[in-house]
Enzyme design. Structure first.
Site, short mmCIF file in Angstrom:
data_model
loop_
_atom_site.label_atom_id
_atom_site.label_comp_id
_atom_site.label_asym_id
_atom_site.label_seq_id
_atom_site.Cartn_x
_atom_site.Cartn_y
_atom_site.Cartn_z
N ASP A 68 0.82 -1.20 0.00
CA ASP A 68 0.00 0.00 0.00
C ASP A 68 0.85 1.26 0.00
O ASP A 68 2.07 1.21 0.19
CB ASP A 68 -0.92 0.00 1.22
CG ASP A 68 -1.99 -1.08 1.16
OD1 ASP A 68 -2.35 -1.49 0.04
OD2 ASP A 68 -2.45 -1.51 2.24
N TYR A 88 7.07 -10.15 6.69
CA TYR A 88 7.00 -8.71 6.93
C TYR A 88 7.65 -8.38 8.28
O TYR A 88 7.65 -9.20 9.21
CB TYR A 88 5.55 -8.23 6.97
CG TYR A 88 4.87 -8.13 5.63
CD1 TYR A 88 4.86 -6.94 4.91
CD2 TYR A 88 4.20 -9.23 5.09
CE1 TYR A 88 4.22 -6.83 3.69
CE2 TYR A 88 3.56 -9.14 3.86
CZ TYR A 88 3.57 -7.93 3.17
OH TYR A 88 2.93 -7.85 1.94
#
EC number: 5.4.99.12
Length: 247
Positions: free
Chosen positions: A51, A109
């Site tokens: 994003d 992540y």
């Protein structure tokens, strides 16, 4: 010939990974650079979307080229065209059917938090000054392991067949005055990591118990989980494949 690119980028200046009509994205930067180098319109396919504001230490993308060039030459020329915020770490030839998204076996992540105000981490880490019980946060994080339905941590409007993910690693640790959440899974839902971190911070603050956290997972309802933390603390850190796809 199909190639895999290993890419790092600082996402602060970009509206995410995926090309958009009226916004600058990382995918657009790389496609334009490759098209100039290869003298043809080149499209790339990433392992997944990040994003706006999210960073990547290791994003993988594939592209096809009719002109065969040495991998090192593609890497060198592309780095020469790309802005400082985007770097090509490597370029490797792969099997013609290899797919950056569908062949990915694991993704990882990291989310970075700093609790002491410092100007040097602005845009790179989330400043969160509240006192946290990291031991309790790690206890809750262990409840994420295994294959479960994580709809409670997914964006509401998302096109997926199911909400099941198998989380392989989930833990918090401290390094260089930062608190870091490390999570690795076979797949992730949109917004999942930021929602997980936001909810785990509520556990760390004592606003939720570990038992509450387990109940939130089982609820399969996004409104039951905590807020999504800001994007600038999030980094796509690894995307792993079978060595069989490389030539």
């Amino acid at each position: 010939m199909r190639y895999f690119l290993d890419i790092s980028y600082n996402g602060a200046a970009y509206h995410g990974w995926q090309r958009q009509a009226n916004a600058l994205t990382v995918q657009q930067e790389i496609e334009e650079g490759l098209s100039r180098i290869l003298g043809a319109q080149i499209g790339i396919t990433g392992s997944g979307r990040t994003d706006t504001g999210v960073h990547a230490r290791k994003q993988i993308a594939h592209f096809d080229a009719e002109t065969e060039l040495p991998e090192s030459q593609i890497q060198y020329k592309l780095n020469g065209l790309l802005p400082d915020e985007v770097a090509i770490n490597s370029c490797r030839k792969v099997q013609p059917e290899a797919h950056a998204r569908f062949d990915a076996q694991e993704r990882g992540y990291h989310y970075f938090i700093h609790q002491k105000k410092t100007p040097f981490l602005v845009g790179q880490s989330y400043y969160f000054s509240h006192s946290l019980n990291v031991e309790r946060m790690n206890e809750a994080a262990q409840k994420l392991l295994g294959r479960q339905d994580f709809e409670s941590f997914s964006r509401v409007k998302t096109e997926v067949n199911n909400f099941f993910c198998e989380i392989l690693t989930a833990n918090w640790y401290c390094e260089n005055d930062q608190l870091i959440f490390n999570v690795r899974a076979n797949r992730f839902l949109r917004g999942m990591v930021r929602a997980l971190v936001g909810t785990l911070l509520e556990v760390g603050r004592g606003k939720l118990t570990v038992e509450d956290f387990v109940t939130i997972i089982a609820a399969k309802n996004r409104t039951k989980a905590g807020r999504a933390v800001p994007p600038h603390g999030l980094y796509l850190s690894e995307v792993n494949y079978s060595e069989e796809i490389y030539l």
